[in-house]
Design a protein around this motif. Structure first.
Motif, mmCIF file in Angstrom:
data_model
loop_
_atom_site.group_PDB
_atom_site.id
_atom_site.type_symbol
_atom_site.label_atom_id
_atom_site.label_comp_id
_atom_site.label_asym_id
_atom_site.label_seq_id
_atom_site.Cartn_x
_atom_site.Cartn_y
_atom_site.Cartn_z
ATOM 1 N N ALA A 57 0.825 -1.206 0.000
ATOM 2 C CA ALA A 57 0.000 0.000 0.000
ATOM 3 C C ALA A 57 0.861 1.258 0.000
ATOM 4 N N ARG A 58 1.897 1.257 0.824
ATOM 5 C CA ARG A 58 2.777 2.425 0.885
ATOM 6 C C ARG A 58 4.108 1.997 1.508
ATOM 7 N N PRO A 59 5.223 2.603 1.068
ATOM 8 C CA PRO A 59 6.511 2.308 1.700
ATOM 9 C C PRO A 59 6.492 2.783 3.149
ATOM 10 N N MET A 60 7.092 2.035 4.045
ATOM 11 C CA MET A 60 7.162 2.451 5.433
ATOM 12 C C MET A 60 8.313 1.754 6.115
ATOM 13 N N ILE A 61 8.717 2.342 7.228
ATOM 14 C CA ILE A 61 9.784 1.775 8.049
ATOM 15 C C ILE A 61 9.202 1.478 9.420
ATOM 16 N N SER A 62 9.383 0.256 9.869
ATOM 17 C CA SER A 62 8.900 -0.137 11.189
ATOM 18 C C SER A 62 10.040 -0.018 12.195
ATOM 19 N N VAL A 63 9.779 0.686 13.292
ATOM 20 C CA VAL A 63 10.802 0.937 14.314
ATOM 21 C C VAL A 63 10.203 0.672 15.688
ATOM 22 N N THR A 64 10.925 -0.068 16.515
ATOM 23 C CA THR A 64 10.493 -0.318 17.886
ATOM 24 C C THR A 64 11.409 0.436 18.843
ATOM 25 N N TYR A 65 10.791 1.192 19.753
ATOM 26 C CA TYR A 65 11.512 1.975 20.750
ATOM 27 C C TYR A 65 11.316 1.348 22.122
ATOM 28 N N LEU A 66 12.380 1.333 22.906
ATOM 29 C CA LEU A 66 12.294 0.960 24.310
ATOM 30 C C LEU A 66 12.547 2.214 25.136
ATOM 31 N N PHE A 67 11.584 2.553 25.993
ATOM 32 C CA PHE A 67 11.672 3.760 26.817
ATOM 33 C C PHE A 67 11.740 3.393 28.294
ATOM 34 N N ARG A 68 12.486 4.201 29.053
ATOM 35 C CA ARG A 68 12.427 4.131 30.515
ATOM 36 C C ARG A 68 11.647 5.352 30.974
ATOM 37 N N VAL A 69 10.482 5.086 31.591
ATOM 38 C CA VAL A 69 9.550 6.149 31.948
ATOM 39 C C VAL A 69 9.314 6.135 33.459
ATOM 40 N N THR A 110 7.706 -5.295 31.624
ATOM 41 C CA THR A 110 8.631 -5.455 32.740
ATOM 42 C C THR A 110 10.067 -5.372 32.218
ATOM 43 N N GLY A 111 10.999 -5.068 33.104
ATOM 44 C CA GLY A 111 12.400 -5.041 32.715
ATOM 45 C C GLY A 111 13.027 -3.691 32.951
ATOM 46 N N SER A 112 14.260 -3.531 32.468
ATOM 47 C CA SER A 112 14.994 -2.283 32.697
ATOM 48 C C SER A 112 14.345 -1.112 31.947
ATOM 49 N N TYR A 113 13.629 -1.400 30.866
ATOM 50 C CA TYR A 113 12.820 -0.405 30.178
ATOM 51 C C TYR A 113 11.367 -0.824 30.308
ATOM 52 N N ASN A 114 10.505 0.108 30.648
ATOM 53 C CA ASN A 114 9.138 -0.268 31.019
ATOM 54 C C ASN A 114 8.067 0.122 30.009
ATOM 55 N N LEU A 115 8.466 0.665 28.846
ATOM 56 C CA LEU A 115 7.496 0.995 27.802
ATOM 57 C C LEU A 115 8.093 0.638 26.455
ATOM 58 N N LEU A 116 7.343 -0.155 25.693
ATOM 59 C CA LEU A 116 7.767 -0.565 24.350
ATOM 60 C C LEU A 116 6.760 -0.023 23.351
ATOM 61 N N SER A 117 7.262 0.555 22.263
ATOM 62 C CA SER A 117 6.356 1.098 21.251
ATOM 63 C C SER A 117 6.908 0.830 19.859
ATOM 64 N N THR A 118 6.028 0.367 18.977
ATOM 65 C CA THR A 118 6.387 0.170 17.571
ATOM 66 C C THR A 118 5.671 1.216 16.734
ATOM 67 N N MET A 119 6.444 1.899 15.883
ATOM 68 C CA MET A 119 5.913 2.944 15.020
ATOM 69 C C MET A 119 6.117 2.568 13.560
ATOM 70 N N TRP A 120 5.109 2.845 12.739
ATOM 71 C CA TRP A 120 5.226 2.678 11.297
ATOM 72 C C TRP A 120 5.464 4.053 10.700
ATOM 73 N N LEU A 121 6.716 4.330 10.344
ATOM 74 C CA LEU A 121 7.136 5.660 9.910
ATOM 75 C C LEU A 121 7.304 5.724 8.396
ATOM 76 N N ALA A 122 7.251 6.955 7.862
ATOM 77 C CA ALA A 122 7.320 7.143 6.414
ATOM 78 C C ALA A 122 8.738 7.087 5.886
ATOM 79 N N ASN A 123 9.718 7.498 6.701
ATOM 80 C CA ASN A 123 11.102 7.526 6.225
ATOM 81 C C ASN A 123 12.058 7.514 7.413
#
Length: 356
Positions: A236-248, A273-286
């Protein structure tokens, strides 16, 4: 090389409609889309048989409460990434699998019936597989945004409003009870085809259509399962998938999770759970958006630390569907999250309309 036509605008609109109402009747979808029910059914059949879109089963919040959902980062020995990925694709416990860049080589979404099965899988089975050098596991404790909430965004606001579920279709929260054999058979069939007709479902599961309809309603209302329409995103469209680990900071966790959820690029935001407590995956354009997203979060929440940024190379499996290089579904591995007896069994099924 792409060997299938990209998803056209009508196809994207149909996918958006099914993201809103995965099991709506064709006639109910046809009116807002401005075509006949026969046209909608024909177009969906083509999309599904070409592996461009499908309705599948995802986890409900019950699995979270029971501790059965986890994310796993795998580091592989040199040269073993591809062989290990191919092996894990056929594991019924691995719902989603991506190959990635950097110190993490594979990213897994793992679904098991409960915390004991999750602990056994990530603590015993995965470390013992050939090629595994390091296993980093995180238990998913809550979800702010998941695959069921992501939208392709092809319909206008009027169409979205018209596709809102009617009162007769809405179900309140249902009480939990132990799954029986019929529940598991129904989930198994929905895993293969989330839009299977009630008549077919009844025959395959040895029940009646009204009973099958009630059971599906209960499974969704009790948050035992979720139904969602997925698509071959790269078609459908080019995209880049990126997963971030955050400590919040704990006191800000919900605020940050809700903020990430508000972003149109957010595919997943989950407390872990773990040393980083928030995980997020983003579908980015570039690629430029990778750093922009980091800055956006840190500027909004200065106490948040970006621990790791994982760039995905390829999606190999999504909620049980095996994907090719264009994200098309080319097979299905029924998931074992709702049946402990199937945790170690592997059975790949061909997509309807495609050869085994």
């Amino acid at each position: 090389m792409t060997t299938s036509k990209p998803i056209d605008e009508f196809g994207l609109g149909l996918i958006h409609a099914l993201q809103l109402r995965p099991r709506a009747e064709w006639a109910e979808l046809a009116r807002p889309l401005g075509v006949s029910a026969a046209t909608v059914a024909k177009h969906w059949k083509s999309l599904r048989e070409r592996g461009l879109a499908w309705v599948g089963v995802g986890p409900g919040r019950n699995l979270l409460r029971d501790g059965g959902v986890g994310f796993v980062l795998l580091r592989c020995r040199a040269g073993d990434q591809e062989a290990l990925a191919r092996r894990l694709i056929d594991e019924p416990t691995v719902a989603t699998l991506d190959t990635t860049m950097g110190s993490t080589h594979l990213l897994l979404d793992v679904l098991t019936p409960d915390i004991s099965h999750l602990r056994e899988y990530v603590g015993e089975r995965l470390p013992g597989l050939p090629g595994v050098e390091q296993v980093t596991s995180m238990v998913n404790t809550s979800v702010y945004a998941g695959g069921t909430r992501w939208r392709v965004g092809s319909l206008d606001s009027e169409q979205v409003t018209r596709l809102s579920a009617p009162t007769s279709e809405r179900v309140g929260r249902a009480e939990r009870h132990r799954l029986d054999g019929l529940d598991r058979r129904i989930i198994g069939e929905l895993t293969l085809d989330g839009r299977i007709s009630l008549a077919q479902l009844a025959v395959r599961c040895g029940t009646t259509a009204p009973t099958a309809k009630r059971r599906i309603g209960w499974l969704v209302a009790s948050q035992t399962i979720s139904l969602r329409c997925e698509m071959a995103t790269q078609m459908a469209r080019p995209m880049i998938s990126v997963t971030y680990l955050f400590r919040v900071p704990t006191a800000q966790l919900d605020r940050v999770g809700d903020f990430l959820t508000s972003l149109g690029s957010c595919r997943l935001a989950a407390a872990v759970t773990g040393s980083y407590n928030l995980l997020s995956t983003m579908w980015l354009a570039n690629v430029a958006e990778i750093r922009q997203l980091e800055n956006l979060v840190v500027n909004q929440f200065p106490d948040v630390i970006v621990g790791e940024t994982i760039v995905h190379i390829a999606s190999r499996k999504r909620i049980g569907h095996v994907l090719d290089h264009d994200n098309r579904s080319v097979g299905i591995v029924p998931l074992a999250a709702w049946d402990a007896s199937g945790v170690t069994k592997s059975r790949r099924v061909a997509v309807a309309g495609q050869p085994d």
